[in-house]
Design a protein around this motif. Structure first.
Motif, PDB file in Angstrom:
ATOM      1  N   PRO A 137       0.796  -1.230   0.000  1.00 32.41           N
ATOM      2  CA  PRO A 137       0.000   0.000   0.000  1.00 32.41           C
ATOM      3  C   PRO A 137       0.833   1.288   0.000  1.00 32.41           C
ATOM      4  CG  PRO A 137      -0.969  -1.588   1.500  1.00 32.41           C
ATOM      5  CD  PRO A 137       0.298  -2.204   0.985  1.00 32.41           C
TER       6      PRO A 137
ATOM      7  N   VAL B 229      -9.043  -2.081  -8.115  1.00 34.94           N
ATOM      8  CA  VAL B 229      -9.668  -3.405  -8.033  1.00 34.94           C
ATOM      9  C   VAL B 229      -9.559  -3.881  -6.591  1.00 34.94           C
ATOM     10  CG1 VAL B 229      -9.646  -5.781  -8.870  1.00 34.94           C
ATOM     11  CG2 VAL B 229      -8.979  -3.917 -10.402  1.00 34.94           C
ATOM     12  N   ASP B 230     -10.697  -3.925  -5.922  1.00 31.86           N
ATOM     13  CA  ASP B 230     -10.694  -4.279  -4.503  1.00 31.86           C
ATOM     14  C   ASP B 230     -11.282  -5.678  -4.358  1.00 31.86           C
ATOM     15  OD1 ASP B 230     -11.212  -4.624  -1.841  1.00 31.86           O
ATOM     16  OD2 ASP B 230     -11.944  -2.590  -1.529  1.00 31.86           O
ATOM     17  N   MET B 231     -10.420  -6.630  -4.004  1.00 26.89           N
ATOM     18  CA  MET B 231     -10.850  -8.033  -3.908  1.00 26.89           C
ATOM     19  C   MET B 231     -11.966  -8.204  -2.874  1.00 26.89           C
ATOM     20  SD  MET B 231      -9.004  -9.746  -6.057  1.00 26.89           S
ATOM     21  CE  MET B 231      -7.486  -9.586  -6.995  1.00 26.89           C
TER      22      MET B 231
ATOM     23  N   PHE C   8      -4.279  -3.034  -7.920  1.00 26.83           N
ATOM     24  CA  PHE C   8      -4.686  -4.219  -7.162  1.00 26.83           C
ATOM     25  C   PHE C   8      -4.231  -4.147  -5.711  1.00 26.83           C
ATOM     26  CE2 PHE C   8      -4.715  -5.757 -11.527  1.00 26.83           C
ATOM     27  CZ  PHE C   8      -5.849  -6.554 -11.563  1.00 26.83           C
ATOM     28  N   ALA C   9      -3.519  -3.083  -5.344  1.00 27.50           N
ATOM     29  CA  ALA C   9      -2.996  -2.963  -3.984  1.00 27.50           C
ATOM     30  C   ALA C   9      -4.132  -2.738  -2.992  1.00 27.50           C
ATOM     31  CB  ALA C   9      -1.997  -1.824  -3.920  1.00 27.50           C
ATOM     32  N   ALA C  10      -3.854  -3.037  -1.731  1.00 30.66           N
ATOM     33  CA  ALA C  10      -4.871  -2.906  -0.689  1.00 30.66           C
ATOM     34  C   ALA C  10      -4.996  -1.468  -0.205  1.00 30.66           C
ATOM     35  CB  ALA C  10      -4.548  -3.855   0.460  1.00 30.66           C
ATOM     36  N   ALA C  11      -4.745  -0.498  -1.076  1.00 35.11           N
ATOM     37  CA  ALA C  11      -4.919   0.918  -0.747  1.00 35.11           C
ATOM     38  C   ALA C  11      -5.426   1.603  -2.006  1.00 35.11           C
ATOM     39  CB  ALA C  11      -3.586   1.532  -0.319  1.00 35.11           C
TER      40      ALA C  11
ATOM     41  N   ASN D 206      -7.232  -7.153   2.024  1.00 36.00           N
ATOM     42  CA  ASN D 206      -8.526  -6.911   1.391  1.00 36.00           C
ATOM     43  C   ASN D 206      -9.373  -8.179   1.372  1.00 36.00           C
ATOM     44  OD1 ASN D 206      -8.531  -4.253   0.797  1.00 36.00           O
ATOM     45  ND2 ASN D 206      -8.033  -4.464  -1.376  1.00 36.00           N
ATOM     46  N   PHE D 207      -8.713  -9.309   1.506  1.00 33.90           N
ATOM     47  CA  PHE D 207      -9.411 -10.580   1.326  1.00 33.90           C
ATOM     48  C   PHE D 207      -9.516 -11.331   2.642  1.00 33.90           C
ATOM     49  CE2 PHE D 207     -10.325 -14.644  -0.777  1.00 33.90           C
ATOM     50  CZ  PHE D 207     -11.066 -14.218  -1.850  1.00 33.90           C
TER      51      PHE D 207
END
Lengths: 210, 210
Positions: A155, A192-194, A176-179, B102-103
């Motif tokens: 992030p 893109v938020d999984m 695709f990062a968590a931020a 995120n997962f």
């Protein structure tokens, strides 16, 4: 610049394009919206509406000319020529993307992965995508003609890497990062938020059982 | 069973739920739809419409009670209690999912990865998710109480693994494999196709430049 096209429309057109390619491969020259709908689990009225929005594609009494519509749809979606993609971050996610035939195929060619880890630099992903040093990004981007970048980094590196890619001529970013990545002028950014897939699934489960 | 909720609605509600959690953390007790819209880049009329669809959440002249709406929305989306998730496939993608915050977080707990590779079985992902043998799936699923399964396996293993998960009580499947999964009775199936993100981005780029 036109207003952004909705996610839902984009997904429908993507699925329709796949369907048309499949029909073309089967040798079909024309198809009605009803056939397209039936074969690809789409809604025929929605297909007509989506396509009408972008121009006149159908021929009355004949339906759609498959090859013609496929080619026009491809052009409309910017998919007539292959795009060069770079992935920043050669961790599990970056490697998974580089090696996925959904991500690295005839329409999108992943030219390289970039990482800061000296142990990874110089090696390749399973399918042979080279891993290069992030410090080489500015020079590599123009040499490769990359227009799309995918971010699979921690992030705290997202913003800096995004700006480096944008400065190197990348016009579209998939993060695709968590931020989440805030907008960057002149660049189309898609986060893109999984978690959204999991939440969407859970929502459907909750609705189905109530 | 109600009709499926649209992807777009689900995504908007997910983003709204995140926004409400953030406001609650800041100590806000009430919020208007205009404030919610401004803070989280949502459309205020759309927020009112989405929420009205699911019942009466607002208080005239006050707006929404933040904690109340957050809790109701969470319940509506099936997110009041954490869900146990299993991931089949401990390749790059499966590992990336297991280690993504995120997962794997407070709402979704990844209990285990499953793989057929003896060199991986018995080890753990970076964040400590255990990798177990696929042959243990039937027993493990009921012991773990897993209701959601993610598929990160080669295309030819998708269907078999999906049916194994369904037989073990999994009610929702997220399929990340490069092969779509056809419907399975009694199970909510969501195919996540990475190519659609790239195509959507390209479509937006093509539209922006025309």
């Amino acid at each position: 610049m036109k207003s952004a096209i909705s996610e839902a429309t984009t997904q429908r057109l993507s699925l329709l394009l796949r369907g048309l390619k499949a029909l073309e491969a089967e040798g079909l020259t024309t198809a009605s919206s009803a056939l397209l709908a039936e074969r690809f689990s789409l809604n025929s009225a929605q297909i007509r509406k989506d396509l009408a929005h972008f121009g006149e594609f159908g021929v009355r009494g004949v339906g759609y000319r498959v090859a013609d519509l496929r080619s026009k749809l491809q052009a409309l979606m910017g998919l007539s020529t292959p795009r060069t993609v770079v992935i920043v971050g050669a961790g599990n996610l970056g490697l998974a993307l580089a090696d996925s035939r959904n991500f690295n195929n005839e329409s999108f060619k992943v030219a390289a992965l970039f990482d800061v880890d000296g142990r990874k630099i110089g090696s390749r992903s399973k399918t042979g995508v080279p891993i290069r040093a992030v410090s080489e990004l500015p020079q590599a981007l123009s040499a490769m003609g990359a227009t799309i970048g995918a971010l699979a980094v921690p992030p705290d590196a997202v913003r800096e890497m995004a700006l480096t890619l944008a400065a190197g001529g990348v016009k579209g970013l998939l993060n695709f990062a968590a931020a989440p990545l805030a907008p960057i002028p002149g660049v189309v950014v898609k986060n893109v938020d999984m978690a959204l897939f999991l939440e969407g699934l859970t929502f459907q489960l909750a609705s189905a059982s109530s």
